[in-house]
Design a protein around this motif. Structure first.
Motif, short mmCIF file in Angstrom:
data_model
loop_
_atom_site.label_atom_id
_atom_site.label_comp_id
_atom_site.label_asym_id
_atom_site.label_seq_id
_atom_site.Cartn_x
_atom_site.Cartn_y
_atom_site.Cartn_z
N VAL A 207 1.43 -1.25 -0.44
CA VAL A 207 0.14 0.61 -0.21
C VAL A 207 0.97 0.97 0.42
N ALA A 208 1.65 1.39 0.94
CA ALA A 208 2.50 2.61 0.89
C ALA A 208 3.49 2.52 -0.70
N GLU A 209 3.78 1.70 -0.77
CA GLU A 209 4.29 2.05 -2.23
C GLU A 209 3.57 2.98 -3.67
N GLY A 210 1.47 2.34 -2.63
CA GLY A 210 0.82 3.08 -4.24
C GLY A 210 0.50 4.44 -3.85
N LEU A 211 1.58 4.70 -2.38
CA LEU A 211 1.13 6.31 -1.75
C LEU A 211 2.29 7.07 -1.83
N LEU A 212 3.36 6.69 -2.89
CA LEU A 212 4.56 7.41 -2.89
C LEU A 212 4.69 6.60 -4.73
N GLU A 213 4.34 7.14 -5.33
CA GLU A 213 3.69 6.99 -7.01
C GLU A 213 2.49 7.72 -7.61
N GLY A 214 2.56 8.68 -8.95
CA GLY A 214 1.70 8.79 -9.61
C GLY A 214 1.59 8.52 -10.77
N LEU A 215 2.26 7.46 -10.54
CA LEU A 215 2.38 6.31 -12.33
C LEU A 215 0.91 5.76 -12.76
N HIS A 216 0.15 5.73 -11.32
CA HIS A 216 -1.06 4.41 -11.18
C HIS A 216 -2.90 5.66 -11.33
N LEU A 217 -2.09 7.43 -11.48
CA LEU A 217 -3.64 8.18 -11.48
C LEU A 217 -3.96 7.98 -12.90
N PRO A 218 -3.62 8.15 -13.53
CA PRO A 218 -4.55 8.29 -15.62
C PRO A 218 -5.20 6.49 -15.04
N HIS A 219 -4.55 5.46 -14.51
CA HIS A 219 -5.48 3.91 -15.08
C HIS A 219 -6.21 3.49 -13.99
#
Ligand code: FES
Ligand SMILES: [Fe+2]
Length: 389
Positions: A207-219
């Motif tokens: 979960v922490a990984e997902g809080l530290l990047e914006g790559l997934h935002l458009p998907h």
């Protein structure tokens, strides 16, 4: 944030947007899957959560004398109160008789009467009454209060260490970031809850990984968060590590704005309007600029290796939104929607990390925030398995 520090970040944001290239790590990172599923590492991480100050509630959640709130934190029920003098306390919410939980939910109460046999505690945790008191002759009630946990109110949060008697020093914990977190003004903001405490079927580090990047935002969040239409690359970010804490952020402007901003004297820049920052305060506190307020989220591991809990809310400096902006309630609801979109993919990661046979997770050079997170945590728990390629 200090003006000089903000100007320096603004310079970095300008060069990132201008070059359309994020600040990159030196190499790609390979994270062996055992890092997410090793019970010995999990025990060390639990130790970290039990001995670090955790911002368990926003101070505005218990504003008035006798306000209280019960929170679950790393498997413990914690009662957080504000006493009649306005001082915040944290207690293990376990009755000194036979262990039932005297307080539930949240509200305003001078007394907490245990549901089992009605032993009663006050907001300072003192045992102030019990039925059939005469049958308990010889007992010293002053020794039978709720067990108090070390706590400190600072920068708009009530920080708690879950281990009784352990020292607490929030300023030392925040270190170099202490003044910067203070400058966010969370102590003047009001908490709007998004998620009380959502259980997630994945390891907390995933979960922490997902809080530290914006790559997934458009998907994952194509219509939820206002993506900058001029930012053609969602990884255009800068990254810093402050001991165990990570700060990352980005310019909130596009390539077309670079010329105008460069032509403006630095003394006239408004960095706080043109950059957005996200802080991951070790071990699991997330703070993030979002429009006119601050996202406040709290991530903790669950009992099982592939279980975690996320509490999520929004802090607003105003009750009425600035013109043209969504209301604080709307912002909190938007945050909840964001997490509900993240949850299924995070849980998919949980299954993949637990059952996959692919050896390692791959963190790209452009996911520097995630790399910094794993590096700091590995140092703290003595994990030596990270590899680079
Ligand atoms: S367990 Fe609380 S009064 Fe008995
Ligand atoms: Fe997300």
């Amino acid at each position: 944030m200090q003006p000089n520090a903000a100007i320096a970040l603004m310079r970095r944001a300008l060069s990132i947007v201008e070059s359309q290239t994020p600040e990159m790590a030196d190499a790609h990172m390979q994270v062996p899957l055992d890092y997410y599923g090793n019970p010995e590492l999990a025990a060390k991480e639990k130790e970290l959560f039990e001995t670090s100050p955790l911002a368990l509630v926003a101070a505005s959640e218990i504003t008035n004398p006798h306000d209280y709130l019960v929170r679950n934190a790393v498997g413990r029920s914690v009662l957080i109160t504000r006493d009649e003098d306005g001082v915040a306390h944290a207690f293990l919410n376990y009755c000194r008789h036979r262990g039932a939980e005297p307080a539930q939910g949240c509200g305003n109460a001078r007394r907490f009467s245990c549901p089992y046999h009605a032993w009663t505690y006050d907001s300072k945790g003192r045992l102030v009454g019990m039925p059939l008191r005469e049958r308990y002759k010889g007992l010293d009630l002053s020794q039978l209060g709720l067990v108090e946990l070390p706590s400190q109110e600072r920068h708009g949060f009530i920080w708690v260490v879950l281990r009784p008697g352990h020292p607490i020093d929030v300023a030392a914990h925040l270190g170099e970031l202490d003044a910067e977190i203070g400058s966010l003004g969370c102590d003047r903001m009001t908490y709007y809850p998004s998620l009380a405490e959502a259980p997630l079927s994945t390891n907390w580090k995933s979960v922490a990984e997902g809080l530290l990047e914006g790559l997934h935002l458009p998907h994952v969040h194509p219509d939820t968060f206002g993506l900058n239409p001029q930012a053609s690359h969602v990884d255009l970010a800068f990254y810093d590590r402050f001991g165990p804490h990570i700060r990352w952020g980005m310019g909130l402007f596009g390539k077309d704005d670079v010329g105008r901003l460069r032509a403006t004297p630095e003394t006239e820049w408004k960095p706080m309007e043109n950059i957005g920052c996200i802080w991951l305060i070790s071990p699991g506190l997330l703070l993030s600029h979002e429009l006119y307020g601050i996202i406040y989220a709290d991530l903790t591991p669950g009992k099982a290796l592939h279980e975690s809990f996320l509490r999520y809310g929004w802090l607003s400096p105003v009750t009425e939104a600035p013109e043209g902006m969504p209301s604080p309630e709307h912002m909190a609801a938007r945050a909840a929607r964001g997490v509900s979109q993240d949850a299924p993919v995070w849980e998919g990661c949980g299954r993949g990390l637990a059952r996959g046979a692919h050896g390692y997770a791959l963190i790209g050079r452009n996911e520097k925030g995630v790399q910094l997170f794993h590096e700091q945590l590995s140092e703290r728990i003595g994990y030596t398995g990270l590899r680079y390629c």
